[in-house]
Design a protein around this motif. Structure first.
Motif, PDB file in Angstrom:
ATOM      1  N   ASP A 136       0.778  -1.302   0.016  1.00  0.00           N
ATOM      2  CA  ASP A 136      -0.014   0.009   0.086  1.00  0.00           C
ATOM      3  C   ASP A 136       0.934   1.437  -0.090  1.00  0.00           C
ATOM      4  N   GLY A 144       1.612   4.395   7.656  1.00  0.00           N
ATOM      5  CA  GLY A 144       1.596   3.502   8.767  1.00  0.00           C
ATOM      6  C   GLY A 144       1.655   4.359  10.269  1.00  0.00           C
ATOM      7  N   GLY A 146      -0.269   7.393  10.844  1.00  0.00           N
ATOM      8  CA  GLY A 146      -1.243   8.214  11.017  1.00  0.00           C
ATOM      9  C   GLY A 146      -2.235   7.833  12.209  1.00  0.00           C
ATOM     10  N   LEU A 147      -2.460   6.626  12.280  1.00  0.00           N
ATOM     11  CA  LEU A 147      -3.619   6.461  13.269  1.00  0.00           C
ATOM     12  C   LEU A 147      -2.961   6.201  14.687  1.00  0.00           C
TER      13      LEU A 147
END
Ligand code: ADP
Length: 449
Positions: A136, A144, A146-147
């Protein structure tokens, strides 16, 4: 251009992670109207969705929702959720965004029709560098991170972030933060100036509860009294409290099991708890290593100053910029002395044994560790390697004990004082000097990063 753009995003994300881990992510909170905030956030991210042939549909809120936020940081959370939804939604589909009231909170949801989140990936999704499919990164862009960053930001707003998803049928990511009460519902002028922290008092003895309420109200906070664990759980389900005081011996359910239950729930895993009980010490031992998650253990009759310190510390706990000191000491008199000398400088955790100290060092980064050498379950010196490893910027170490520190350990500590030869003033000066050194080093490290 797009590679440079991706690199900038990666660097910004890594810098944010560094700040979060060093407890230096700063926030500028202000009263925010969430419906217009949401409209703006969607406008800011619409171009990205259009590039992918995806529409953003906002279900326009019909009422105003006010919350205390840092709008720039919250915009970061929205950008993360919206860009993820746009990335994974098939071309031609829409992402739906809406806001709704949930008890005392506002929930903002972002629903997409992408592949959803597989069962295997659920546990990791909020961790650093987690991507269900690392290809991705090239196809869709992303780090990976952001969250993971969004979770830290929402947590700083006393909120939670989560998702619902059936694999293959899309995902709905949402976060909840506390609502400010409507202006018209506010009982007094004080409230209209901002949020007054509410403290839950869980105590079955009415006199003791009223006394606690009086002391805490005098500090400018609001209190809610609950006479049992069940009542407390119902109150906590309805609203977010800034902290709670807890009696351990209550009818039906004892306070220790309530602590365990609260710690097991994501929403209350960090709720600052001050135990005020005639069997506080016994409870502290019985709770074992988890005892370190409690701000303070106060025996009855209530020591008013210590309670005030506990409440201030509990509220400071949510502030990540606060100075943090670990005092490893089993003697109550010396705990009280250090608390009175250093209590205003920062937040003090007290560990009464090596085991408790290890649990604290695993859970938090400290600026200063004040270390007694003779502890009930071992020697303070044995903790030195762990203290050094406990944080990317190791804490200052002050040995404060009845005995001299053996020479081989001298290089491993920053200072050592013998209790019988140290006045309170000398101890206070030393703590202040070590703390200013520590904070200076913390800033240098961040600037370097
Ligand atoms: P990234 O920068 O890679 O998007 P995030 O932390 O925002 O990092 O997301 C981590 C991973 O979670 C993504 O790479 C993806 O695998 C998964 N993910 C996040 N949002 C969604 C979504 N709406 N649908 C499917 N997978 C998602």
């Amino acid at each position: 251009y797009s590679n440079a753009d991706r690199l900038v995003r990666l660097i910004n994300d890594i810098l944010d992670i560094e700040k979060i881990e060093a407890g230096k992510l700063s926030f500028q909170f202000q009263k925010t109207e969430m419906a217009s905030f949401l409209t703006r956030a969607i406008e800011d991210n619409r171009a990205f969705a259009h590039e992918r042939g995806v529409e953003f549909n906002l279900v326009q809120p019909t009422e105003e929702f006010w919350a205390e936020t840092d709008p720039d940081r919250m915009a970061q959370v929205m950008a993360n959720l919206l860009s993820n939804a746009a990335k994974f939604t098939p071309e031609g589909d829409a992402v739906t965004i809406w806001a709704e009231k949930r008890g005392a909170n506002i929930r903002i949801s972002v629903k997409d029709s992408g592949p959803g989140i597989s069962y295997e990936f659920r546990k990791q999704i909020f961790s650093k560098f987690a991507q269900a499919d690392s290809s991705d990164t090239r196809k869709l862009g992303g780090t990976g991170l952001g969250l993971n960053i969004s979770k830290a930001i929402v947590k700083a707003h006393h909120g939670t972030i989560d998702f619902e998803s059936t694999p293959g049928e899309g995902a709905t990511f949402y976060f909840e933060i506390p609502l400010l009460e409507e202006e018209t519902n506010k009982p007094d002028a004080e409230r209209s100036e901002g949020v007054v922290a509410r403290i839950l008092i869980c105590e079955d003895d009415l006199d003791a509860a009223n006394l606690l309420s009086l002391i805490i109200s005098e500090m400018g906070y609001e209190t809610v009294i609950c006479a049992s664990a069940a009542e407390a759980k119902a109150a906590i389900a309805k609203e977010n409290f800034a902290a709670m005081t807890l009696d351990l011996s209550m009818p039906n359910q004892c306070g220790l099991t309530l602590i365990r239950e609260l710690r097991a729930e994501e929403r209350t895993s960090d709720l600052p708890i001050i135990v005020v009980s005639s069997d506080a010490e016994i409870g502290r031992t019985e709770l074992g290593p988890q005892a370190v998650s409690v701000v303070d253990w106060l025996e009855k009759p209530i020591d008013i100053n210590r309670l005030r310190n506990g409440v201030s510390n509990a509220l400071a706990k949510s502030n990540s910029d606060v100075i943090r000191i670990l005092h490893v000491e089993d003697d109550d008199d010396h705990i009280a002395i250090v608390s009175s000398l250093a209590g205003e400088a920062g937040f003090i955790d007290v560990a009464k044994s090596c085991v408790e100290a290890e649990a604290f060092l695993t859970a938090h980064d400290y600026d200063l560790v004040i270390l007694d050498l003779g502890l009930p379950d071992g020697r303070g010196e044995e903790l030195l390697p762990m203290i050094r490893r406990s944080s990317s910027v190791p804490p200052q170490v002050l040995v404060f004990s009845i005995e001299d520190l053996d020479v081989p350990y001298w290089p491993k500590v920053d200072s050592a004082l013998v209790k019988s030869r140290t006045t309170n003033n000398a101890l206070s000066d030393k703590i202040r000097a070590l703390l200013s050194r520590s904070v200076y080093r913390r800033d240098i490290t961040i600037a370097d990063a």
